[in-house]
Write a protein that holds these residues in place. Structure first.
Motif, short mmCIF file in Angstrom:
data_model
loop_
_atom_site.label_atom_id
_atom_site.label_comp_id
_atom_site.label_asym_id
_atom_site.label_seq_id
_atom_site.Cartn_x
_atom_site.Cartn_y
_atom_site.Cartn_z
N ASP A 135 -49.71 17.39 53.65
CA ASP A 135 -49.18 18.43 54.52
C ASP A 135 -50.01 19.69 54.36
OD1 ASP A 135 -47.23 16.72 55.34
OD2 ASP A 135 -45.72 17.45 53.96
N ARG A 142 -45.48 23.27 60.70
CA ARG A 142 -45.38 21.83 60.54
C ARG A 142 -46.72 21.23 60.93
NH1 ARG A 142 -40.71 19.29 60.07
NH2 ARG A 142 -42.16 17.78 59.19
N ASP A 270 -42.20 12.88 59.08
CA ASP A 270 -42.13 12.91 57.62
C ASP A 270 -42.34 11.54 56.98
OD1 ASP A 270 -41.60 15.62 57.70
OD2 ASP A 270 -39.43 15.32 57.85
#
Length: 309
Positions: A135, A142, A270
């Motif tokens: 990430d 995001r 995710d």
């Protein structure tokens, strides 16, 4: 005392019996006889049995300490072996559990890769696989980083999808990696098409970063919970017909005249590891042909009208 009255016989201590050789021969013959008799006729077997029976309690009593020490040693060794076997079994069980979890993970990954491979023939645009590395370090966005960059042909604005649907779009490209902004980012937007009503609209990432929402929709718009939204293809970036999100709630506000429509992305960002990076549609579009020059004119000269003199 007169000498004739003296006893001249030797005392018993000095009396002479059979010679040693005689006694040796006698007892040797007797032993040989007893051995032959015992072997042939079992003469001493009852005597031996009686002696063994009489001496058995004494033998057991004398062996009791030795047996106790031996049993204690065997118990200690057996206990140590049992503990070692238990520890070894626990280690093997832990290794098997780790292998089992790894096998399940590989099976899930294999299914996702197969789904991606099955998805590629249905796409009309060029694509290549990539793996999500990590990430982005920005906690207020995001974004994820993939292991493909400009050296592999990744361009900015390339759509990123998986087997479920659209994940996001490449916003920054580096030589060997690229940054992908997910649909749930607060600055993300994508044109969508309601598969039930065929009405086009735009989906935006909400400020919470957990979903999407439809903005600027009238309060009486024909949108229902459960409607599936897909890419419309009008932006020249995303191919049409790829699932994007599903309507989860519709709040029709009377005071503002607009409806607040919450969406849930179909592709869960995710839980994704392998993705497909598509080439934007605008890159693959053929350039618009230029109009052909007029045959009555020559290159470099304009048309001239005749004048009367």
């Amino acid at each position: 005392m007169p000498l004739g009255t003296l006893d001249r016989t030797p005392p018993p201590f000095f009396r002479q019996g059979p010679s040693a050789l005689t006694r040796l021969m006698f007892f040797s013959a007797l032993a040989l006889f007893l051995m032959v008799a015992d072997t042939r006729f079992k003469l001493t077997q009852p005597v031996r049995a009686v002696l063994a029976t009489a001496l058995n309690p004494v033998e057991r009593a004398l062996r009791a300490p030795v047996d106790a020490v031996s049993a204690a040693g065997d118990y200690a060794m057996g206990l140590q072996d049992a503990l070692s076997a238990e520890a070894r079994a626990r280690r093997e069980l832990a290794q098997q559990a780790a292998r089992s979890a790894r096998v399940e993970q590989l099976e899930q990954e294999n299914l996702r890769l197969r789904a991606l491979l099955d998805l590629r023939p249905g796409l009309s645009v060029r694509s290549q696989t990539a793996e999500v590395l990590y990430d982005a370090p920005d906690p207020y966005s995001r974004k994820v980083i993939i292991d493909r960059g400009t050296q592999q042909g990744i361009a900015v604005a390339s759509p990123v999808i998986n087997e479920a649907g659209v994940l996001g779009q490449v916003t920054r490209a580096f030589p060997y990696s690229a940054e992908v902004t997910l649909l749930t980012d607060k600055d993300a937007a994508i044109p969508v098409l309601n598969m039930r009503t065929q009405v086009r609209s735009a989906a935006f990432g909400n400020s919470a970063g957990a979903g999407l929402e439809l903005r600027f929709m009238a309060g009486n718009a024909d949108v229902q919970v459960g409607d599936v939204l897909a890419t419309s293809g009008v932006d020249g970036v995303y191919p049409s017909g790829i699932p994007v999100a599903k309507v989860v709630s519709v709040d029709r506000r009377v005071d503002t005249g607009f409806a607040r429509i919450a969406l849930a992305p179909i592709a869960q960002p995710d839980a994704v590891r392998h993705v497909l990076v598509l080439e934007p549609l605008g890159v693959q579009m053929q350039p618009k042909p230029e109009p052909a020059p007029d045959a009555s004119t020559k290159p470099g000269t304009g048309s001239r009208r005749g004048t009367r003199r």
